[in-house]
Design an enzyme around this catalytic site. Structure first.
Site, mmCIF file in Angstrom:
data_model
loop_
_atom_site.group_PDB
_atom_site.id
_atom_site.type_symbol
_atom_site.label_atom_id
_atom_site.label_comp_id
_atom_site.label_asym_id
_atom_site.label_seq_id
_atom_site.Cartn_x
_atom_site.Cartn_y
_atom_site.Cartn_z
ATOM 1 N N GLY A 122 0.629 -1.228 -0.261
ATOM 2 C CA GLY A 122 -0.063 -0.047 -0.037
ATOM 3 C C GLY A 122 1.046 0.763 -0.353
ATOM 4 O O GLY A 122 1.018 2.099 1.038
ATOM 5 N N SER A 124 1.026 3.779 -3.763
ATOM 6 C CA SER A 124 0.372 4.901 -4.307
ATOM 7 C C SER A 124 -0.526 5.078 -3.621
ATOM 8 O O SER A 124 -1.410 4.150 -3.203
ATOM 9 C CB SER A 124 0.690 4.105 -5.520
ATOM 10 O OG SER A 124 2.118 3.512 -5.883
ATOM 11 N N GLU A 238 12.735 -5.421 -5.337
ATOM 12 C CA GLU A 238 11.853 -5.574 -5.770
ATOM 13 C C GLU A 238 11.497 -6.288 -7.849
ATOM 14 O O GLU A 238 11.450 -6.354 -8.162
ATOM 15 C CB GLU A 238 10.776 -4.259 -6.153
ATOM 16 C CG GLU A 238 9.982 -3.749 -7.467
ATOM 17 C CD GLU A 238 8.534 -3.024 -6.496
ATOM 18 O OE1 GLU A 238 8.973 -2.257 -6.653
ATOM 19 O OE2 GLU A 238 7.516 -2.940 -7.901
HETATM 20 C C1 LIG Z 1 -0.972 -3.067 -12.681
HETATM 21 C C2 LIG Z 1 -0.035 -2.312 -11.826
HETATM 22 C C3 LIG Z 1 -0.145 -2.823 -10.436
HETATM 23 C C4 LIG Z 1 0.407 -1.986 -9.726
HETATM 24 N N1 LIG Z 1 0.212 -2.217 -7.950
HETATM 25 C C5 LIG Z 1 1.400 -1.813 -7.200
HETATM 26 C C6 LIG Z 1 0.925 -2.208 -5.940
HETATM 27 O O1 LIG Z 1 0.489 -3.301 -5.396
HETATM 28 N N2 LIG Z 1 1.304 -1.010 -4.661
HETATM 29 C C7 LIG Z 1 1.459 0.318 -5.467
HETATM 30 O O2 LIG Z 1 1.800 0.775 -3.877
HETATM 31 N N3 LIG Z 1 1.443 0.878 -6.421
HETATM 32 C C8 LIG Z 1 1.756 -0.348 -7.210
HETATM 33 N N4 LIG Z 1 1.053 0.501 -8.313
HETATM 34 C C9 LIG Z 1 2.109 2.043 -9.049
HETATM 35 C C10 LIG Z 1 3.179 2.420 -9.804
HETATM 36 O O3 LIG Z 1 3.977 1.663 -8.217
HETATM 37 C C11 LIG Z 1 2.959 3.567 -9.820
HETATM 38 O O4 LIG Z 1 1.755 3.460 -10.870
HETATM 39 C C12 LIG Z 1 4.238 3.905 -10.733
HETATM 40 O O5 LIG Z 1 4.551 4.661 -10.099
HETATM 41 C C13 LIG Z 1 3.776 5.122 -11.482
HETATM 42 O O6 LIG Z 1 2.883 6.092 -10.726
HETATM 43 P P1 LIG Z 1 1.522 7.055 -11.505
HETATM 44 O O7 LIG Z 1 0.820 5.614 -12.017
HETATM 45 O O8 LIG Z 1 0.888 7.665 -9.990
HETATM 46 O O9 LIG Z 1 2.536 8.093 -12.503
HETATM 47 P P2 LIG Z 1 3.100 8.913 -12.291
HETATM 48 O O10 LIG Z 1 3.963 9.576 -10.743
HETATM 49 O O11 LIG Z 1 1.826 10.537 -12.056
HETATM 50 O O12 LIG Z 1 3.793 9.099 -13.639
HETATM 51 C C14 LIG Z 1 2.905 9.821 -14.663
HETATM 52 C C15 LIG Z 1 4.495 9.854 -15.576
HETATM 53 O O13 LIG Z 1 4.653 10.849 -15.378
HETATM 54 C C16 LIG Z 1 6.097 10.319 -15.208
HETATM 55 N N5 LIG Z 1 6.669 11.332 -13.686
HETATM 56 C C17 LIG Z 1 6.599 10.767 -13.271
HETATM 57 N N6 LIG Z 1 7.618 11.946 -11.744
HETATM 58 C C18 LIG Z 1 8.694 12.263 -13.136
HETATM 59 C C19 LIG Z 1 10.036 12.586 -12.526
HETATM 60 N N7 LIG Z 1 10.469 12.768 -11.712
HETATM 61 N N8 LIG Z 1 10.711 12.601 -14.340
HETATM 62 C C20 LIG Z 1 9.993 12.221 -15.195
HETATM 63 N N9 LIG Z 1 9.074 11.758 -15.560
HETATM 64 C C21 LIG Z 1 8.495 11.543 -13.905
HETATM 65 C C22 LIG Z 1 6.400 9.249 -15.316
HETATM 66 O O14 LIG Z 1 7.270 7.986 -16.066
HETATM 67 C C23 LIG Z 1 5.087 8.685 -15.921
HETATM 68 O O15 LIG Z 1 5.391 8.033 -17.614
HETATM 69 C C24 LIG Z 1 1.437 -0.638 -9.591
HETATM 70 C C25 LIG Z 1 1.351 -0.075 -10.809
HETATM 71 C C26 LIG Z 1 0.530 -0.842 -12.130
HETATM 72 C C27 LIG Z 1 -0.199 -0.114 -13.434
#
Ligand SMILES: Cc1cc2nc3c(=O)[nH]c(=O)nc-3n(C[C@H](O)[C@H](O)[C@H](O)COP(=O)(O)OP(=O)(O)OC[C@H]3O[C@@H](n4cnc5c(N)ncnc54)[C@H](O)[C@@H]3O)c2cc1C
Length: 388
Positions: A122, A124, A238
């Protein structure tokens, strides 16, 4: 260079292969893909019975002291088996082993290792994914308890898990990385709701909501406001399971299809020079993906933590998988657009399924941009990117 994993790993590989033949049945794998829940309790308990949930751990903690090469052999053999619960639980178990309390080690670790309980991650939140330290879920102290309120997204397997490893904010005054605390929260207590999120790659994940959830201080993992350091332990593990082999079954399936399918002129697809060129390109990308994963294994086998090497392996395989699936799918024409499982699908449907799954791989587990930031900063010594 000798890339073989050695006789000890070969022996373990044979044992793993026999185990998978018995327990990772095609029905079980198909069910996971159909439901989107990439976890099967019978299979997971069978892994526990074998002592393979934490096979690399020291014997005194319930492991078998399998080395990094043996573990690479295990993950290569099991690459096609849905085992999300193993991955998330092992990250939490590793963290408990390092910083858990005596009670957590005595009461929860044995359940994890036996395969009787799993943990979801937990971390994100809406607005705190890549920048996970921006988490806003609040934990407020109330005597020897804490009261938790907030929302998480992508809490994969929360609908199956007995625990959620919850990242919370406990200090609003401190800089964001210093005001976080982690709790291992039982999922069966009042105030927690789980809602499904179905992703493009067929995997089901969840949003989880916490309303006045009361947990005893004994659920805390690590120091109050010391959650960032605890997170780092978990994140180190991870990417340790990546094999770089995700593109191999996709290419195999494509080749089998191309050997049988015929184009409009009646020629077999495999005879088309453009198709053969794509096959060669994909084979090359698969090979490099596997070598990068092996390099990370090699660092682990020498006692190191493959942070940068793991990021390079993850970045390359995930971006290449997208490119490869997209190019292979284009050769399948309209057949490639039929979803896996439908009677008209092309071959075994793995190019289409791989194409959807590949879209997820550059985001989950740290996006490509974040991996590039790690490589540039930690690997090449360039200035630190903003989101880390
Ligand atoms: C199928 C799936 C399973 C998952 N399982 C889990 C889980 O079990 N537990 C959990 O906690 N999370 C989980 N996640 C979440 C995952 O870790 C996040 O989706 C990931 O870290 C990206 O965060 P976000 O989706 O909020 O995108 P954002 O952080 O909002 O990013 C959006 C875009 O902006 C870009 N970006 C963001 N910051 C920067 C930067 N500093 N420099 C350049 N580009 C940037 C990113 O690369 C991306 O392209 C899961 C995600 C998916 C899709």
């Amino acid at each position: 260079v000798d890339f073989r994993l050695g006789a000890k790993s070969d022996a373990f590989r044979r044992e793993v292969r026999a185990f998978l033949q018995e327990h990772a049945t095609p029905e079980m794998i198909a069910r996971c893909h159909r439901t989107g829940t990439f976890h099967d309790w019978d299979f997971h308990r069978a892994l526990g019975k074998k002592g393979w949930i934490a096979a690399s751990w020291p014997k005194e903690f319930g492991g078998q002291e399998r080395d990094a090469c043996e573990m690479a052999a295990f993950h290569e053999e099991a690459a096609h088996v849905p085992m999300d619960g193993l991955g998330t639980t092992l990250m939490v178990a590793n963290t408990l082993r390092h910083v858990g309390t005596a009670v957590q080690k005595a009461e929860i670790l044995p359940r994890f290792l036996a395969g009787d309980a799993i943990a979801a991650l937990g971390y994100s939140e809406p607005g705190a994914g890549s920048d996970v330290a921006a988490a806003r879920t609040r934990a407020v102290r109330d005597g020897d308890h804490w009261v938790i309120n907030g929302e998480k997204v992508f809490t994969t397997l929360a609908h199956e898990a007995q625990f959620v490893f919850l990242l919370t904010r406990t200090n609003l005054a401190a800089p964001k990385h210093h005001g976080l605390t982690l709790f291992l929260v039982p999922m069966n207590i009042p105030g927690i709701t789980v809602k499904p999120i179905h992703t493009i790659g067929s995997e089901r994940t969840n949003s989880t909501h916490y309303t006045d959830v009361r947990v005893h201080d004994g659920c805390r993992v690590g120091a109050v406001d010391g959650g960032w350091k605890v997170m780092m332990i978990a994140l180190t593990y991870e990417r340790a399971t990546a094999t770089g082999r995700e593109g191999v079954p996709v290419l195999d399936d494509f080749i089998t299809w191309a050997q049988r399918a015929r184009d409009e002129s009646g020629q077999r697809v495999i005879e088309d020079s453009a198709v053969r060129e794509t096959i060669a390109k994909v084979a090359l990308r698969n090979e490099v993906s596997i070598l990068l994963a092996l390099r990370a294994t090699w660092v682990s086998s020498r006692g190191g933590l493959p942070g940068v090497e793991g990021s390079m392996a993850k970045l390359f395989y995930s971006e290449m998988l997208q490119k490869s699936c997209s190019e292979l799918l284009a050769h399948q024409g309209h057949c490639g657009l039929v979803q896996r499982g439908e009677p008209e699908m092309a071959g075994g449907g793995w190019v289409e399924a791989g194409h959807r799954h590949a879209a997820v791989t550059t985001i989950a587990g740290g996006s490509s941009e974040i991996q590039r930031g790690i490589i540039a900063h930690r690997g090449l010594g360039l200035p630190k990117p903003k989101a880390q």
